[in-house]
Design a protein around this motif. Structure first.
Motif, mmCIF file in Angstrom:
data_model
loop_
_atom_site.group_PDB
_atom_site.id
_atom_site.type_symbol
_atom_site.label_atom_id
_atom_site.label_comp_id
_atom_site.label_asym_id
_atom_site.label_seq_id
_atom_site.Cartn_x
_atom_site.Cartn_y
_atom_site.Cartn_z
ATOM 1 N N LEU A 1 0.803 -1.222 0.000
ATOM 2 C CA LEU A 1 0.000 0.000 0.000
ATOM 3 C C LEU A 1 0.833 1.267 0.000
ATOM 4 N N HIS A 2 2.094 1.199 0.401
ATOM 5 C CA HIS A 2 2.906 2.426 0.425
ATOM 6 C C HIS A 2 3.324 2.863 -0.979
ATOM 7 N N GLU A 3 3.165 1.989 -1.988
ATOM 8 C CA GLU A 3 3.561 2.359 -3.342
ATOM 9 C C GLU A 3 2.542 3.319 -3.959
ATOM 10 N N ALA A 4 3.037 4.333 -4.647
ATOM 11 C CA ALA A 4 2.164 5.235 -5.390
ATOM 12 C C ALA A 4 1.484 4.450 -6.516
ATOM 13 N N PRO A 5 0.319 4.921 -6.979
ATOM 14 C CA PRO A 5 -0.440 4.148 -7.971
ATOM 15 C C PRO A 5 0.355 3.722 -9.207
ATOM 16 N N LEU A 6 1.035 4.664 -9.860
ATOM 17 C CA LEU A 6 1.766 4.291 -11.064
ATOM 18 C C LEU A 6 2.928 3.365 -10.761
ATOM 19 N N GLU A 7 3.537 3.531 -9.594
ATOM 20 C CA GLU A 7 4.618 2.627 -9.219
ATOM 21 C C GLU A 7 4.072 1.213 -8.997
ATOM 22 N N ALA A 8 2.900 1.124 -8.367
ATOM 23 C CA ALA A 8 2.279 -0.186 -8.163
ATOM 24 C C ALA A 8 1.946 -0.843 -9.502
ATOM 25 N N LEU A 9 1.422 -0.069 -10.453
ATOM 26 C CA LEU A 9 1.103 -0.607 -11.764
ATOM 27 C C LEU A 9 2.364 -1.041 -12.494
ATOM 28 N N ARG A 10 3.386 -0.220 -12.424
ATOM 29 C CA ARG A 10 4.659 -0.532 -13.094
ATOM 30 C C ARG A 10 5.243 -1.837 -12.556
ATOM 31 N N ARG A 11 5.346 -1.937 -11.238
ATOM 32 C CA ARG A 11 5.946 -3.126 -10.647
ATOM 33 C C ARG A 11 5.074 -4.359 -10.873
ATOM 34 N N ALA A 12 3.765 -4.167 -10.893
ATOM 35 C CA ALA A 12 2.867 -5.297 -11.134
ATOM 36 C C ALA A 12 3.032 -5.845 -12.545
ATOM 37 N N VAL A 13 3.145 -4.968 -13.532
ATOM 38 C CA VAL A 13 3.257 -5.469 -14.904
ATOM 39 C C VAL A 13 4.609 -6.131 -15.130
ATOM 40 N N LEU A 14 5.663 -5.594 -14.523
ATOM 41 C CA LEU A 14 6.972 -6.224 -14.682
ATOM 42 C C LEU A 14 7.027 -7.553 -13.936
ATOM 43 N N GLU A 15 6.412 -7.589 -12.766
ATOM 44 C CA GLU A 15 6.328 -8.853 -12.032
ATOM 45 C C GLU A 15 5.530 -9.879 -12.835
ATOM 46 N N SER A 16 4.483 -9.421 -13.518
ATOM 47 C CA SER A 16 3.667 -10.329 -14.320
ATOM 48 C C SER A 16 4.490 -10.955 -15.439
ATOM 49 N N TRP A 17 5.304 -10.121 -16.107
ATOM 50 C CA TRP A 17 6.141 -10.660 -17.168
ATOM 51 C C TRP A 17 7.150 -11.664 -16.620
ATOM 52 N N ASP A 18 7.579 -11.446 -15.382
ATOM 53 C CA ASP A 18 8.564 -12.343 -14.769
ATOM 54 C C ASP A 18 7.960 -13.672 -14.325
ATOM 55 N N THR A 19 6.653 -13.688 -14.028
ATOM 56 C CA THR A 19 6.064 -14.862 -13.389
ATOM 57 C C THR A 19 4.985 -15.562 -14.212
ATOM 58 N N ILE A 20 4.511 -14.950 -15.300
ATOM 59 C CA ILE A 20 3.413 -15.551 -16.047
ATOM 60 C C ILE A 20 3.851 -16.802 -16.802
ATOM 61 N N GLY A 21 5.153 -16.911 -17.059
ATOM 62 C CA GLY A 21 5.647 -18.011 -17.885
ATOM 63 C C GLY A 21 5.228 -19.376 -17.392
ATOM 64 N N GLU A 22 5.276 -19.598 -16.078
ATOM 65 C CA GLU A 22 4.927 -20.909 -15.533
ATOM 66 C C GLU A 22 3.476 -21.261 -15.834
#
Length: 247
Positions: free
Chosen positions: A103-124
């Motif tokens: 929750l401490h992440e600003a909205p755009l930072e949360a979106l940015r990190r979420a999409v990059l995390e998604s690219w890192d983890t969706i493969g499985e």
């Protein structure tokens, strides 16, 4: 059922990535159904890429797996549903990632990190269904096929509204009274669409390539929307910059 162009009754929505990777091992009957669905999906995507989405019929997909057209429609509402199945799986994976950001992440930072995390983890989750390379080629197919792109963009509007409401809830805002959640998500979505088009026009179809391009394009989003909005007493404030979210 005689519509070989792919029009039929609605099929169940695809399972989320979390459900695919975390669900307990299904029974024999369910495993057989999953194998049939996955075989149909792989055959459909391979045919779409090899000969074009519009020129591929449901009959051809069913024949490639040696099942009936009726069996195809047990798993998919039509060709469009099959073509967009993994894209919708990826979208649900991204929404889950946004929901789990601190929750401490600003909205755009949360979106940015979420999409990059998604690219890192969706493969499985994807590899549990089809090879990741086939999924990435399908991503390009969607970008280059008007009918699929139109359906994808319609779905994107629904996703953006869902994410805007999620961001508003995180920030303690009324999404209908404060325009910032929808504006931020619209900006983010626009960047992602530009990224997808540029990546789709390139020769490198890897996950690493689209992830790197995503980082580069998101770096151009200005700071006016990047700050933390939640000023309620006792709520997490934006902390010091964390580890780089870059590639």
């Amino acid at each position: 059922m005689t519509d070989t162009a792919g029009r039929a009754r609605p099929a169940p929505a695809p399972a989320t990535a979390a459900a695919i990777t975390a669900a307990p091992r299904p029974g024999l009957r369910e495993r057989k159904k999953q194998r049939t669905r996955d075989a149909l999906l792989r055959a459909a995507l391979e045919l779409f890429i090899a000969q074009g989405y519009e020129r591929t019929t449901v009959d051809e997909i069913a024949e490639a797996v040696d099942v009936s057209q009726r069996t195809f429609f047990r798993y998919f509402a039509g060709k469009e549903d099959a073509a967009l199945f993994l894209q919708r799986l990826s979208e649900s994976h991204f929404i889950d990632a946004v929901r789990e950001r601190p929750l401490h992440e600003a909205p755009l930072e949360a979106l940015r990190r979420a999409v990059l995390e998604s690219w890192d983890t969706i493969g499985e989750a994807i590899e549990a269904v089809v090879p990741i390379e086939l999924h990435m080629r399908t991503y390009q197919l969607i970008e280059s096929t008007p009918a699929l792109l139109a359906a994808h963009l319609r779905r994107s509007e629904e996703i953006e509204e869902e994410i805007a409401r999620l961001i508003a809830e995180r920030e303690g805002l009324d999404v209908d009274a404060d325009p910032r959640p929808r504006i931020a998500v619209a900006v983010f979505g626009g960047v992602m669409r530009v990224t997808g088009r540029r990546w789709g026009a390139g020769e490198d179809t890897s996950v690493a390539a689209i992830r790197e391009l995503t980082v580069s394009y998101l770096d151009h989003v200005g700071p006016s929307l990047a700050e933390k909005w939640d000023t309620r007493p006792g709520r997490p404030s934006a902390g010091p910059p964390g580890p780089s979210a870059g590639p």
